[in-house]
Design a protein around this motif. Structure first.
Motif, PDB file in Angstrom:
ATOM      1  N   ASP A 165       0.861  -1.180   0.000  1.00 27.44           N
ATOM      2  CA  ASP A 165       0.000   0.000   0.000  1.00 27.44           C
ATOM      3  C   ASP A 165       0.902   1.236   0.000  1.00 27.44           C
ATOM      4  N   ASN A 166       0.313   2.408   0.208  1.00 29.57           N
ATOM      5  CA  ASN A 166       1.115   3.633   0.132  1.00 29.57           C
ATOM      6  C   ASN A 166       1.566   4.151   1.493  1.00 29.57           C
ATOM      7  N   LEU A 167       1.355   3.365   2.554  1.00 31.11           N
ATOM      8  CA  LEU A 167       1.797   3.805   3.875  1.00 31.11           C
ATOM      9  C   LEU A 167       3.301   3.592   4.010  1.00 31.11           C
ATOM     10  N   PRO A 168       4.030   4.614   4.429  1.00 34.53           N
ATOM     11  CA  PRO A 168       5.485   4.453   4.561  1.00 34.53           C
ATOM     12  C   PRO A 168       5.839   3.565   5.751  1.00 34.53           C
ATOM     13  N   ILE A 169       7.028   3.006   5.704  1.00 37.05           N
ATOM     14  CA  ILE A 169       7.531   2.198   6.818  1.00 37.05           C
ATOM     15  C   ILE A 169       8.045   3.154   7.889  1.00 37.05           C
ATOM     16  N   ARG A 170       7.466   3.072   9.096  1.00 40.56           N
ATOM     17  CA  ARG A 170       7.784   4.049  10.137  1.00 40.56           C
ATOM     18  C   ARG A 170       8.672   3.472  11.240  1.00 40.56           C
ATOM     19  N   SER A 180      12.286   1.571   2.200  1.00 37.91           N
ATOM     20  CA  SER A 180      11.034   2.026   1.584  1.00 37.91           C
ATOM     21  C   SER A 180      10.219   0.806   1.168  1.00 37.91           C
ATOM     22  N   ASN A 181       9.035   1.082   0.646  1.00 40.64           N
ATOM     23  CA  ASN A 181       8.174  -0.010   0.178  1.00 40.64           C
ATOM     24  C   ASN A 181       8.766  -0.747  -1.026  1.00 40.64           C
ATOM     25  N   TRP A 182       9.683  -0.098  -1.740  1.00 46.08           N
ATOM     26  CA  TRP A 182      10.372  -0.785  -2.839  1.00 46.08           C
ATOM     27  C   TRP A 182      11.077  -2.031  -2.307  1.00 46.08           C
ATOM     28  N   ASN A 222      -6.142   3.666  -2.092  1.00 51.35           N
ATOM     29  CA  ASN A 222      -5.332   3.613  -0.878  1.00 51.35           C
ATOM     30  C   ASN A 222      -5.875   4.491   0.250  1.00 51.35           C
ATOM     31  N   ASP A 223      -6.977   5.174   0.016  1.00 50.02           N
ATOM     32  CA  ASP A 223      -7.544   6.050   1.041  1.00 50.02           C
ATOM     33  C   ASP A 223      -8.406   5.295   2.047  1.00 50.02           C
ATOM     34  N   ARG A 230      -6.228  -4.628  -0.258  1.00 49.18           N
ATOM     35  CA  ARG A 230      -6.189  -5.234  -1.600  1.00 49.18           C
ATOM     36  C   ARG A 230      -4.865  -4.937  -2.302  1.00 49.18           C
ATOM     37  N   ASN A 231      -4.319  -3.766  -2.039  1.00 52.12           N
ATOM     38  CA  ASN A 231      -3.069  -3.389  -2.707  1.00 52.12           C
ATOM     39  C   ASN A 231      -1.861  -4.143  -2.153  1.00 52.12           C
ATOM     40  N   ARG A 232      -1.952  -4.596  -0.906  1.00 50.37           N
ATOM     41  CA  ARG A 232      -0.847  -5.382  -0.337  1.00 50.37           C
ATOM     42  C   ARG A 232      -0.993  -6.821  -0.856  1.00 50.37           C
TER      43      ARG A 232
END
Length: 243
Positions: A165-170, A180-182, A222-223, A230-232
Motif C-alpha cells: 500500500d502507500n503507507l510508509p515504513i515508520r 522504503s516499500n520498494w 489507498n484512502d 487489496r493493494n498489499r
C-alpha cells in the motif's frame, strides 16, 4: 547514224535497268541479312526464355515444397500452442479445486487474463507479518500447490511481483532493513521465489523473476483500509513464452 543512236539509247536504258536490278538485289541482300540476324536474335531470345522457364519451374517446385514445410511447421506449432493452453487451463482448474477444498480461496485469487496468460494473486496479510518479508507457514502449502501447477506448464515464464500500500515504513528497526516499500515488496517477492525453487526442484530458476513494485501499481483506493489491504499483494504471473 540513226541506228547507232538508237542502239546507244537502248544500251543506256539496259544499263540503267541493270543498275536498278543490282540496287534491288543489294537491298534484298541487306533485308535478308537483317531478317537472318533477327531470326538469330529471336532464336537466342527463345533459348533464354526456355531456360528461364525451366529455372522458374524448378523454383516453383522448390517453393511448393517450402510452403508445404512451412504449413506443416505452422500446424505443428499451433497444435503445440493449443495443447499448452489446454494444459494451463487444466492446471488452473485443478489449483482452484485444491484451494477451495482447503478453504484457501479467500486468500488466493486466480485471474485468467487470456487463454495463455494468468495471474495468481496472494493476499499478503494472510501470508506475511506486517512489515516483514518472512513467509508464514500458512503460505507453504499454497506455494506448493502453485508450484505443482507451474510444473505442468513447463514453457511458461513466471513473474513474481510484490506490491504494497502507500503507507510508509515508520518503524526505526524496519527502516534499517527496508528503507522504503520498494525494498519490502522486492524482499517479499524474492522470499516467494526462493521457497518455490528450494522446495520444488522441478522448477528452473531461468523461468522465474522476482520483482518489487512498491506502492506504484495499486488495484484499489489507498484512502481506505479495504483498498490498502487489496493493494498489499503478491502477483504470480504465468506468462506465455516470448512475452
Amino acid at each position: 547514224c540513226l541506228i547507232t543512236f538508237t542502239l546507244l539509247k537502248e544500251r543506256n536504258n539496259f544499263s540503267a535497268q541493270i543498275d536498278e536490278l543490282l540496287n534491288e538485289i543489294t537491298q534484298l541482300k541487306s533485308q535478308l541479312a537483317a531478317k537472318n540476324a533477327a531470326e538469330s536474335t529471336m532464336k537466342d531470345d527463345l533459348k533464354l526464355l526456355l531456360n528461364e522457364r525451366k529455372h522458374l519451374r524448378a523454383q516453383l517446385k522448390d517453393l511448393g515444397v517450402d510452403l508445404e514445410k512451412t504449413g506443416s511447421e505452422f500446424k505443428r506449432k499451433n497444435a503445440a500452442l493449443e495443447a499448452e493452453k489446454k494444459q494451463l487451463s487444466n492446471a488452473l482448474d485443478e489449483l482452484q479445486r485444491k484451494l477451495e477444498n482447503e478453504k484457501m480461496a479467500t486468500s488466493v485469487a486466480i485471474q485468467r487474463v487470456k487463454d495463455d496468460y494468468a495471474v495468481i494473486t496472494l493476499d499478503v496479510d494472510a501470508f506475511f507479518a506486517r512489515g516483514s518479508a518472512r513467509l508464514n507457514q500458512s503460505i507453504f502449502s499454497v506455494l506448493d500447490k502453485i508450484a505443482d501447477s507451474l510444473e505442468k506448464s513447463p514453457t511458461r515464464r513466471i513473474s513474481v511481483e510484490g506490491h504494497t500500500d502507500n503507507l510508509p515504513i515508520r518503524s526505526s528497526s524496519l527502516v534499517k532493513i527496508y528503507p522504503s516499500n520498494w525494498e519490502l515488496s522486492a524482499a517479499r517477492a524474492s522470499s516467494a521465489v526462493r521457497y518455490l525453487l528450494e522446495t520444488n526442484k522441478g522448477l528452473s530458476p531461468k523461468r522465474l523473476l522476482a520483482i518489487g513494485l512498491g506502492e506504484y501499481h495499486p488495484i484499489a483506493d489507498n484512502d481506505t483500509p479495504e483498498g490498502r489491504k487489496r493493494n498489499r499483494r503478491i502477483e504470480i504471473k504465468l506468462l506465455p513464452e516470448g512475452l
